[in-house]
Write a protein that holds these residues in place. Structure first.
Motif, PDB file in Angstrom:
ATOM      1  N   MET A 136       0.843  -1.182   0.000  1.00  0.00           N
ATOM      2  CA  MET A 136       0.000   0.000   0.000  1.00  0.00           C
ATOM      3  C   MET A 136       0.882   1.237   0.000  1.00  0.00           C
ATOM      4  N   ILE A 137       0.518   2.177  -0.863  1.00  0.00           N
ATOM      5  CA  ILE A 137       1.275   3.421  -0.996  1.00  0.00           C
ATOM      6  C   ILE A 137       0.308   4.569  -0.719  1.00  0.00           C
ATOM      7  N   SER A 154       4.794   7.815   0.068  1.00  0.00           N
ATOM      8  CA  SER A 154       5.622   6.802   0.718  1.00  0.00           C
ATOM      9  C   SER A 154       4.822   5.509   0.885  1.00  0.00           C
ATOM     10  N   ILE A 155       5.571   4.450   1.117  1.00  0.00           N
ATOM     11  CA  ILE A 155       4.944   3.140   1.304  1.00  0.00           C
ATOM     12  C   ILE A 155       4.332   3.099   2.698  1.00  0.00           C
ATOM     13  N   ILE A 156       3.108   2.590   2.794  1.00  0.00           N
ATOM     14  CA  ILE A 156       2.511   2.356   4.109  1.00  0.00           C
ATOM     15  C   ILE A 156       3.058   1.044   4.662  1.00  0.00           C
ATOM     16  N   ILE A 161       7.484  -1.614  -9.599  1.00  0.00           N
ATOM     17  CA  ILE A 161       6.125  -1.161  -9.922  1.00  0.00           C
ATOM     18  C   ILE A 161       5.797   0.119  -9.137  1.00  0.00           C
ATOM     19  N   THR A 162       6.219   0.162  -7.873  1.00  0.00           N
ATOM     20  CA  THR A 162       6.027   1.364  -7.047  1.00  0.00           C
ATOM     21  C   THR A 162       6.664   2.583  -7.722  1.00  0.00           C
ATOM     22  N   LEU A 164      -2.842   3.806  -2.920  1.00  0.00           N
ATOM     23  CA  LEU A 164      -2.678   2.836  -4.004  1.00  0.00           C
ATOM     24  C   LEU A 164      -2.385   1.464  -3.428  1.00  0.00           C
ATOM     25  N   MET A 165      -2.860   0.451  -4.125  1.00  0.00           N
ATOM     26  CA  MET A 165      -2.611  -0.914  -3.676  1.00  0.00           C
ATOM     27  C   MET A 165      -2.072  -1.738  -4.847  1.00  0.00           C
ATOM     28  N   VAL A 166      -0.997  -2.477  -4.576  1.00  0.00           N
ATOM     29  CA  VAL A 166      -0.385  -3.333  -5.605  1.00  0.00           C
ATOM     30  C   VAL A 166      -0.415  -4.771  -5.101  1.00  0.00           C
ATOM     31  N   HIS A 167      -0.963  -5.673  -5.902  1.00  0.00           N
ATOM     32  CA  HIS A 167      -1.015  -7.094  -5.539  1.00  0.00           C
ATOM     33  C   HIS A 167      -0.305  -7.910  -6.620  1.00  0.00           C
ATOM     34  N   CYS A 168       0.870  -8.444  -6.304  1.00  0.00           N
ATOM     35  CA  CYS A 168       1.547  -9.344  -7.246  1.00  0.00           C
ATOM     36  C   CYS A 168       2.642 -10.105  -6.513  1.00  0.00           C
ATOM     37  N   GLY A 169       3.334 -10.967  -7.239  1.00  0.00           N
ATOM     38  CA  GLY A 169       4.304 -11.845  -6.579  1.00  0.00           C
ATOM     39  C   GLY A 169       5.573 -12.070  -7.356  1.00  0.00           C
ATOM     40  N   SER A 170       6.043 -13.317  -7.347  1.00  0.00           N
ATOM     41  CA  SER A 170       7.370 -13.615  -7.897  1.00  0.00           C
ATOM     42  C   SER A 170       7.303 -14.204  -9.302  1.00  0.00           C
TER      43      SER A 170
END
Lengths: 494, 144
Positions: A118-119, A335-337, A313-314, A247-253
């Protein structure tokens, strides 16, 4: 509700319940007492409504299987959003003793360190409204999404190996982000890993995908703060007012994590075979064995890749905002939460039956939820508890919670990770039309941009459990305490 | 005679389960590959622009299938390759091990093909390869 017509795939629920002897302990707690080959009881945190969903698939039998694994301590657990996985259920949590316990790639999942970041911003809904379309389009152009989504930057094999070794700080060193970003991530965006434990094949799969969202349920969302529930904590987390844009980013490897999981499942099968396993996908290795140690190292490397991925991505999100709003990201206080992993295993200290011990906690589709004071929590948040980010399905609310001491007592400091599917993607494609799903979202003021129309249908809000119910149970059971609620304004889907 | 179904999908909450059929093992393997790629793209519409020869070995039929499908996912991730069809498949048994040789035809992902979703990995979950009433039936669940 999904109707399940294929008999091969349906377990007889009546038998299941009487066989397992589920006991309802209180409004949100169900226990399957230890019996037969179970080493510990199994516990499910769910309301009646969520339990009705959970009983529809193999979640209960899977968590009972987990309770039979060697060295498991206290309880095998299922979180409120649990649903059927392979081997372990998704939403499964289990901790194993160092000396005689096991580590299982199936207890982590294929998408190692799939997680949510979360940003924050200091923008408001009013600032966003006139720019929404432009910012969504700009981010869609800057952040590669979907199957075959081409990465913006090309990396060499050597650079990819460095990512596996160094995690988020590698990306920051390359210019993707701010130095202080790593202060607000689980493990500061880095776990110790030896890249030699990761195959050339996994690295080859990961190399072209570094810095991309991927497909499936992964997304990037613009949200506005809709409700602040715990003002003191939300202020500390940087969520300060209703209407604030986050903002919310959902992803992985990506393919790298998938390959690591596949290969170690295979290696463990070759070494230990399937004999005595209740389910092939429960394959595991003793934590301290060579193979157990190597898997943990490879898993950590894949986790580092995922943190670098979310970090890049951020950076592109910030760049997109700078371009569209004509202000610097610092000026917009982007900033990142926090950044949570919800597919991972970690070595953690917990108190089990009054005894302090180091255990290997598997969280597969579950979020760490440490209470105030834990050393693992960034200093700025330590007095409040760890930020817990629980995204809803596309078009529904998402929540920010804080970890609790009670979660540490009940669930090794863990809670839910999302809404949890109730309908398969095939059923969704048969049932819904993409135009309808998109226009329903638009009518709620949510703009959606996807690499694929079919992807929108597969992730339609109706295929998931009710996120409000999931977080309510999390809150009432004490697994995570509600802090704020966010609603989506725009979604980019892989 | 009614034409045999190549494959069909089954309900599985989070993942994708399929059964692929074939009058011989080779056909069942080829149809499994189509089942995996049809989750993401309409393989009928993919043009056979790229041709690859592959060779896979395995201790048993299950690991042969796992590695065959895993190889295709590897091409997907590393080259954006999507499958059109599998040709000239030959599965032989040598010294207790299986060997698969095949030609795979397909193309790179591009705007012409609508691709969606993702198959993350092949799994052994519920995997079964058996001959029933003269028909080879492959059951498998892939993670998505």
């Amino acid at each position: 509700m999904v109707s399940n017509n294929n008999n091969n795939n349906v377990i007889n629920n009546d038998n299941q319940i009487s066989d397992f002897g589920i006991v309802k302990k209180d409004a949100n707690t169900w226990q399957i007492p230890k019996k037969g080959a179970m080493n510990v009881p199994a516990v499910v945190y769910a309301s009646d409504i969520l339990m009705a969903n959970i009983k529809q698939d193999k979640t209960i039998s899977q968590i009972v299987n987990v309770a039979q694994l060697p060295g498991i301590v206290k309880n095998a657990l299922a979180m409120p959003d649990a649903h059927q996985g392979y081997g372990f259920p998704i939403g499964g949590v289990a901790a194993f003793r160092q000396k005689d316990g096991v580590i299982s790639p199936g207890g982590v999942g294929f998408d190692i360190n799939c997680g949510v970041r979360m940003i924050k911003t200091n923008l408001t809904v009013e600032d966003m409204m006139p720019k929404k379309r432009e910012i969504i389009n700009t981010m869609f152009a800057n952040v590669p999404a979907g199957l075959g989504g081409k990465a913006n930057v090309r990396f060499t094999e050597e650079e990819t190996i460095e990512v596996l070794e160094k995690g988020a700080k590698w990306a920051i060193k390359q210019g993707f982000g701010w130095k202080e970003d790593t202060d607000r991530m689980e493990e500061n965006g880095y776990m110790k890993a030896d890249p030699n434990d990761i195959s050339a094949r996994a690295i080859a799969r990961g190399k072209p995908q570094l810095g991309s969202l991927g497909a499936g349920n992964h997304f990037l969302e613009i949200q506005s703060v809709d409700k602040i529930i715990d003002e003191k904590t939300s202020n500390a987390f940087g969520v300060t007012k209703k209407g604030q844009i986050v903002l919310m980013v959902h992803c992985g490897s990506r393919g790298l994590g998938h390959q690591v999981a596949s290969e170690y499942i295979r290696k463990m099968e070759d070494k230990y075979g399937f004999a005595g396993l209740l389910d092939r996908e429960l394959i595991n290795a003793p934590i301290s064995s060579d193979l157990g140690v190597a898997y943990y190292s490879a898993m950590s490397g894949a986790a580092n890749y995922a943190w670098s991925n979310r970090q890049m991505i951020t950076h592109w999100i910030r760049e997109s905002f700078e371009k569209v709003f004509g202000r610097t990201a610092k000026d917009m206080e982007m900033s990142i939460i926090y950044d949570v992993c919800h597919n991972v295993a970690k070595m953690e200290n917990h108190v089990v039956d009054g005894e302090k011990m180091n255990v290997c906690v598997h969280r597969k589709g579950a979020t760490r939820s440490f209470g105030p004071g834990r050393i693992e929590i960034p200093e700025i948040y330590r007095a409040y508890g760890q930020p817990v980010i629980i995204p809803g399905s596309m078009g529904t609310a998402s929540y920010l919670l804080r970890g609790t001491k009670k979660a540490e007592e009940l669930s090794f400091g863990s809670t839910a990770h999302g809404a949890g599917r109730v309908m398969s993607r095939f059923a969704a494609v048969k049932k819904f039309r993409s135009e309808t799903v998109a226009s329903e979202l638009e009518s709620k003021g949510i703009m959606i941009k996807s690499a694929s129309w079919k992807g929108i249908v597969e992730e339609a809000p109706q295929v998931y459990k009710d996120i409000d119910e999931v977080v309510r149970v999390s809150h009432d059971a004490g697994l995570g305490s509600l802090v704020a609620r966010m609603v989506p304004m725009g979604v980019i889907k892989g | 005679m009614i034409e045999m179904k190549k494959y069909e999908y089954f309900e599985h909450t989070a993942d994708a389960k399929f059964k692929a059929y074939g009058k011989n093992l080779e056909d069942a393997f080829s149809n499994s590959a189509l089942a995996v790629f049809d989750i993401m793209v309409n393989t009928n519409l993919v043009e056979p622009k790229i041709k690859k020869e592959i060779k896979i070995t395995g201790k048993n039929k299950e690991s042969l299938l796992f590695d065959f499908l895993d190889e295709l996912l590897f091409f997907l991730d590393t080259e954006n390759f999507v499958l059109h069809k599998v040709e000239n498949m030959k599965i032989t048994r040598k010294k207790g091990a299986y060997e698969l040789k095949a030609t795979i035809l397909g193309d790179k992902i591009n705007k012409k093909y609508e691709v969606s979703g993702i198959v993350k990995a092949i799994t052994y979950n519920e995997m079964e390869i058996a001959k029933k009433d003269g028909v080879w039936v492959i059951t498998a669940v892939v993670d998505r």
